[in-house]
Design a protein around this motif. Structure first.
Motif, PDB file in Angstrom:
ATOM      1  N   THR A   7       0.822  -1.204   0.000  1.00 57.91           N
ATOM      2  CA  THR A   7       0.000   0.000   0.000  1.00 57.91           C
ATOM      3  C   THR A   7       0.858   1.256   0.000  1.00 57.91           C
ATOM      4  O   THR A   7       2.044   1.226   0.343  1.00 57.91           O
ATOM      5  CB  THR A   7      -0.936   0.020   1.216  1.00 57.91           C
ATOM      6  OG1 THR A   7      -0.145   0.039   2.398  1.00 57.91           O
ATOM      7  CG2 THR A   7      -1.866  -1.171   1.216  1.00 57.91           C
ATOM      8  N   SER A  12      -1.885   0.702   6.983  1.00 56.70           N
ATOM      9  CA  SER A  12      -1.574  -0.682   6.620  1.00 56.70           C
ATOM     10  C   SER A  12      -0.465  -0.655   5.575  1.00 56.70           C
ATOM     11  O   SER A  12      -0.398   0.258   4.757  1.00 56.70           O
ATOM     12  CB  SER A  12      -2.812  -1.415   6.092  1.00 56.70           C
ATOM     13  OG  SER A  12      -3.218  -0.882   4.863  1.00 56.70           O
ATOM     14  N   ILE A  15      -1.558  -5.605   1.692  1.00 56.13           N
ATOM     15  CA  ILE A  15      -2.843  -6.289   1.602  1.00 56.13           C
ATOM     16  C   ILE A  15      -2.606  -7.575   0.824  1.00 56.13           C
ATOM     17  O   ILE A  15      -2.006  -7.547  -0.251  1.00 56.13           O
ATOM     18  CB  ILE A  15      -3.909  -5.452   0.869  1.00 56.13           C
ATOM     19  CG1 ILE A  15      -4.052  -4.068   1.494  1.00 56.13           C
ATOM     20  CG2 ILE A  15      -5.250  -6.190   0.875  1.00 56.13           C
ATOM     21  CD1 ILE A  15      -4.902  -3.114   0.665  1.00 56.13           C
ATOM     22  N   VAL A  27      -9.024 -11.911   2.386  1.00 56.75           N
ATOM     23  CA  VAL A  27      -8.373 -10.600   2.452  1.00 56.75           C
ATOM     24  C   VAL A  27      -7.729 -10.416   3.818  1.00 56.75           C
ATOM     25  O   VAL A  27      -8.374 -10.595   4.853  1.00 56.75           O
ATOM     26  CB  VAL A  27      -9.384  -9.466   2.194  1.00 56.75           C
ATOM     27  CG1 VAL A  27      -8.703  -8.110   2.289  1.00 56.75           C
ATOM     28  CG2 VAL A  27     -10.053  -9.638   0.846  1.00 56.75           C
ATOM     29  N   PHE A  29      -5.194  -7.572   5.815  1.00 57.29           N
ATOM     30  CA  PHE A  29      -4.453  -6.315   5.876  1.00 57.29           C
ATOM     31  C   PHE A  29      -3.378  -6.472   6.935  1.00 57.29           C
ATOM     32  O   PHE A  29      -3.653  -6.962   8.027  1.00 57.29           O
ATOM     33  CB  PHE A  29      -5.372  -5.166   6.289  1.00 57.29           C
ATOM     34  CG  PHE A  29      -6.372  -4.743   5.256  1.00 57.29           C
ATOM     35  CD1 PHE A  29      -6.101  -3.687   4.407  1.00 57.29           C
ATOM     36  CD2 PHE A  29      -7.591  -5.397   5.147  1.00 57.29           C
ATOM     37  CE1 PHE A  29      -7.036  -3.286   3.467  1.00 57.29           C
ATOM     38  CE2 PHE A  29      -8.535  -5.004   4.217  1.00 57.29           C
ATOM     39  CZ  PHE A  29      -8.257  -3.943   3.371  1.00 57.29           C
ATOM     40  N   LEU A  37     -10.370  -3.081   9.644  1.00 58.80           N
ATOM     41  CA  LEU A  37      -9.877  -3.834   8.488  1.00 58.80           C
ATOM     42  C   LEU A  37     -10.347  -5.286   8.522  1.00 58.80           C
ATOM     43  O   LEU A  37     -10.594  -5.881   7.468  1.00 58.80           O
ATOM     44  CB  LEU A  37      -8.361  -3.714   8.391  1.00 58.80           C
ATOM     45  CG  LEU A  37      -7.893  -2.271   8.158  1.00 58.80           C
ATOM     46  CD1 LEU A  37      -6.380  -2.185   8.169  1.00 58.80           C
ATOM     47  CD2 LEU A  37      -8.467  -1.712   6.869  1.00 58.80           C
ATOM     48  N   SER A  41     -12.608  -6.967   5.550  1.00 57.84           N
ATOM     49  CA  SER A  41     -12.274  -8.296   5.023  1.00 57.84           C
ATOM     50  C   SER A  41     -13.488  -9.220   5.037  1.00 57.84           C
ATOM     51  O   SER A  41     -13.752  -9.933   4.072  1.00 57.84           O
ATOM     52  CB  SER A  41     -11.135  -8.917   5.833  1.00 57.84           C
ATOM     53  OG  SER A  41      -9.968  -8.134   5.721  1.00 57.84           O
ATOM     54  N   CYS A  68      -7.283   2.626   3.394  1.00 62.69           N
ATOM     55  CA  CYS A  68      -7.030   1.190   3.229  1.00 62.69           C
ATOM     56  C   CYS A  68      -8.049   0.588   2.257  1.00 62.69           C
ATOM     57  O   CYS A  68      -7.692  -0.255   1.435  1.00 62.69           O
ATOM     58  CB  CYS A  68      -7.069   0.493   4.581  1.00 62.69           C
ATOM     59  SG  CYS A  68      -5.728   1.009   5.679  1.00 62.69           S
ATOM     60  N   LEU A  72      -7.272  -1.184  -1.298  1.00 65.11           N
ATOM     61  CA  LEU A  72      -7.779  -2.500  -1.703  1.00 65.11           C
ATOM     62  C   LEU A  72      -8.373  -2.411  -3.100  1.00 65.11           C
ATOM     63  O   LEU A  72      -8.136  -3.287  -3.937  1.00 65.11           O
ATOM     64  CB  LEU A  72      -8.815  -3.016  -0.704  1.00 65.11           C
ATOM     65  CG  LEU A  72      -9.488  -4.340  -1.059  1.00 65.11           C
ATOM     66  CD1 LEU A  72      -8.468  -5.468  -1.257  1.00 65.11           C
ATOM     67  CD2 LEU A  72     -10.504  -4.715   0.011  1.00 65.11           C
TER      68      LEU A  72
END
Length: 82
Positions: A7, A12, A15, A27, A29, A37, A41, A68, A72
């Motif tokens: 990222t 974060s 990912i 998913v 993080f 997070l 997810s 974040c 993603l």
């Protein structure tokens, strides 16, 4: 397909997720706001990856120009573009 995305501009740092037949799964993080997070997810798991990216793209966090969730979306976009 397993994806690892570094990222930019968020708390974060990484990912990780899988896209199988257009569906996003698993998913994770690394770093960032743990509870939020984990919730993201869970909410995206098993959903259409493109739809998730379209929904999350452009989301910001405080004064930052990204988040974040936005990261993603960028990671999904890159993965789907190949």
């Amino acid at each position: 397909m397993k994806v690892t995305y570094n990222t930019k501009g968020t708390c974060s740092q990484v990912i990780e997720f899988e896209i199988n037949d257009g569906i996003i799964e698993n998913v994770i993080f690394k770093g960032g706001c743990n509870g939020n997070l984990k919730a993201i997810s869970k909410l995206v798991n098993g959903k259409n990856a493109k739809e998730i990216a379209d929904t999350l793209r452009g989301n910001t966090c405080g004064p930052r120009s990204t988040s974040c969730a936005d990261q993603l979306a960028k990671a999904i976009d890159e993965a789907l573009a190949g």
